[in-house]
Design a protein around this motif. Sequence first.
Motif, PDB file in Angstrom:
ATOM      1  N   SER A 117      63.947  39.967  47.942  1.00  0.00           N
ATOM      2  CA  SER A 117      63.845  38.596  48.636  1.00  0.00           C
ATOM      3  C   SER A 117      63.652  39.035  50.045  1.00  0.00           C
ATOM      4  O   SER A 117      62.660  38.060  50.701  1.00  0.00           O
ATOM      5  CB  SER A 117      65.432  37.775  48.815  1.00  0.00           C
ATOM      6  OG  SER A 117      66.385  39.061  49.260  1.00  0.00           O
ATOM      7  N   GLN A 167      59.691  39.445  50.202  1.00  0.00           N
ATOM      8  CA  GLN A 167      58.943  38.174  50.164  1.00  0.00           C
ATOM      9  C   GLN A 167      59.011  37.353  51.226  1.00  0.00           C
ATOM     10  O   GLN A 167      58.145  36.609  51.735  1.00  0.00           O
ATOM     11  CB  GLN A 167      59.626  37.223  48.713  1.00  0.00           C
ATOM     12  CG  GLN A 167      58.697  35.871  48.683  1.00  0.00           C
ATOM     13  CD  GLN A 167      57.267  36.431  48.226  1.00  0.00           C
ATOM     14  OE1 GLN A 167      56.843  37.011  47.119  1.00  0.00           O
ATOM     15  NE2 GLN A 167      56.258  35.846  48.933  1.00  0.00           N
ATOM     16  N   LYS A 168      60.248  37.298  52.011  1.00  0.00           N
ATOM     17  CA  LYS A 168      60.534  36.971  53.532  1.00  0.00           C
ATOM     18  C   LYS A 168      59.525  37.487  54.194  1.00  0.00           C
ATOM     19  O   LYS A 168      58.857  36.616  55.055  1.00  0.00           O
ATOM     20  CB  LYS A 168      61.797  36.759  54.033  1.00  0.00           C
ATOM     21  CG  LYS A 168      62.210  36.430  55.246  1.00  0.00           C
ATOM     22  CD  LYS A 168      62.799  35.137  55.327  1.00  0.00           C
ATOM     23  CE  LYS A 168      62.795  34.909  56.821  1.00  0.00           C
ATOM     24  NZ  LYS A 168      63.738  33.694  57.134  1.00  0.00           N
ATOM     25  N   ASP A 179      56.002  36.078  53.461  1.00  0.00           N
ATOM     26  CA  ASP A 179      55.806  34.668  53.840  1.00  0.00           C
ATOM     27  C   ASP A 179      55.743  34.552  55.375  1.00  0.00           C
ATOM     28  O   ASP A 179      55.104  33.289  55.772  1.00  0.00           O
ATOM     29  CB  ASP A 179      57.349  33.988  53.490  1.00  0.00           C
ATOM     30  CG  ASP A 179      57.393  33.777  52.068  1.00  0.00           C
ATOM     31  OD1 ASP A 179      56.366  34.010  51.245  1.00  0.00           O
ATOM     32  OD2 ASP A 179      58.530  33.165  51.600  1.00  0.00           O
ATOM     33  N   ASN A 217      53.865  36.431  57.040  1.00  0.00           N
ATOM     34  CA  ASN A 217      52.460  36.985  57.249  1.00  0.00           C
ATOM     35  C   ASN A 217      52.524  38.447  57.740  1.00  0.00           C
ATOM     36  O   ASN A 217      51.846  38.976  58.534  1.00  0.00           O
ATOM     37  CB  ASN A 217      51.746  36.239  58.387  1.00  0.00           C
ATOM     38  CG  ASN A 217      50.857  35.308  57.943  1.00  0.00           C
ATOM     39  OD1 ASN A 217      50.326  35.533  56.840  1.00  0.00           O
ATOM     40  ND2 ASN A 217      50.659  34.206  58.479  1.00  0.00           N
ATOM     41  N   GLN A 258      54.545  37.432  46.126  1.00  0.00           N
ATOM     42  CA  GLN A 258      53.493  36.508  46.511  1.00  0.00           C
ATOM     43  C   GLN A 258      52.932  36.761  47.727  1.00  0.00           C
ATOM     44  O   GLN A 258      53.830  36.874  48.850  1.00  0.00           O
ATOM     45  CB  GLN A 258      54.037  35.104  46.472  1.00  0.00           C
ATOM     46  CG  GLN A 258      54.418  34.606  44.934  1.00  0.00           C
ATOM     47  CD  GLN A 258      53.521  34.632  43.951  1.00  0.00           C
ATOM     48  OE1 GLN A 258      52.475  34.230  44.280  1.00  0.00           O
ATOM     49  NE2 GLN A 258      53.688  35.041  42.578  1.00  0.00           N
ATOM     50  N   ARG A 279      51.120  34.872  50.628  1.00  0.00           N
ATOM     51  CA  ARG A 279      50.671  33.442  50.841  1.00  0.00           C
ATOM     52  C   ARG A 279      49.405  33.849  52.145  1.00  0.00           C
ATOM     53  O   ARG A 279      49.304  34.470  52.740  1.00  0.00           O
ATOM     54  CB  ARG A 279      51.570  32.731  51.708  1.00  0.00           C
ATOM     55  CG  ARG A 279      53.059  32.917  51.184  1.00  0.00           C
ATOM     56  CD  ARG A 279      53.488  32.155  50.023  1.00  0.00           C
ATOM     57  NE  ARG A 279      54.891  32.408  50.088  1.00  0.00           N
ATOM     58  CZ  ARG A 279      55.493  32.216  48.717  1.00  0.00           C
ATOM     59  NH1 ARG A 279      54.677  32.131  47.636  1.00  0.00           N
ATOM     60  NH2 ARG A 279      56.813  32.656  48.520  1.00  0.00           N
TER      61      ARG A 279
END
Length: 361
Positions: free
Chosen positions: A209, A212-213, A216, A218, A254, A256
């Motif tokens: 987590s 991913q944060k 997210d 960038n 992921q 982004r």
Amino acid sequence: MKEKIESLWAKNKGHVLIAGPCSAETEEQLMASVKAIAAEGIKVARAGVWKPRTRPNTFEGIGVPALEWIQNIKKEIDIQFAIEVATAQHVELALKHDIDVLWIGARTTVNPFTVQEIADALKGVDIPILIKNPINPDLALWIGAFERIANSGITKLGAIHRGFSSHRKTKYRNEPLWHIPIDLKRTFPDIPMIGDPSHIGGTRDLIESISQKALDLNYDGLMIEVHPDPDKAWSDAKQQITPARLKELLEVLQIRSATSDNVLFISKLEQLRNKIDESDHELIDVIRNRMDIVEEIGLYKKENNVAILQLDRWNEIIKSRGMWGKEVNLNSEFIEDIYKLIHAESIKKQTTISNGHKLSE
Ligand code: PEP
Ligand code: MN
């Protein structure tokens, strides 16, 4: 994210992934770690050679023999190595053993004397230097470390966000305080930001987590502690993951895109941003109105010779506003933090009034 892994400062900027054990323990353990991460396409390995430990009589790193292991491994596997340096002597030894990337640890970034000594030892060198945030949430100290290292001619600089020590009990080993690395990014937009979910989380289950944060937000990359047998690790056993888990992680994380050129997306985003602008205008008007009342109360207190700080009233405000926020699904701690700022400004205003200064001063 596997297909996007790049080495540091690659031309087609993808994401930097640095992985490897917290500490180099044995040549076999290091070789096993590096083989496994190289198989995942990772181009930069990490390993602690000198370990800054909180208590004495714990494992403090292998030192020079580990540098020799790294040299041997690099003859067999095409990978770069990043290690932590905490003194000028570490820098000299690392350079002598052809280490590719150095990082300054959180306990070192706090000390300007040591950072300066490291900067001096780096004169005439141009390898990537990564600077972890200081253990305390002090942005200026982090910025100062970049300035010192940059002043000695280093151009390949990167930041590692590893979280901050806190007296507050949270689920993290080191509280992320995401606004601080974001502020650093605003100060130095060209310096890549690498997240260190291992030291922020402190436990394996938080790595995904937090990673991913960071993506997210960038971030330009991640540094993750990977060990062939994490439970038996000589340092940071709870937060290291197996190579198999790293492989899974790279599949689920992921990336982004920073922006989108889709016209519909852009126009919708613009509409929403206009709404935010309107909303912020309203918010500022409301704060202005509230401050007018605060000033009126300030004058009234002065006329009646009443103290500015009324503790009962303040306690009631902070409690009730937190509850009001909660009723409309806002985090009560967040609302309380806002009120602490508003209250501090109100006290400042009323103090000025009480001292007889003009309001415009
Ligand atoms: C490490 O990366 O193993 C380390 C000691 O980290 P930090 O400086 O963030 O505590
Ligand atoms: Mn560690």
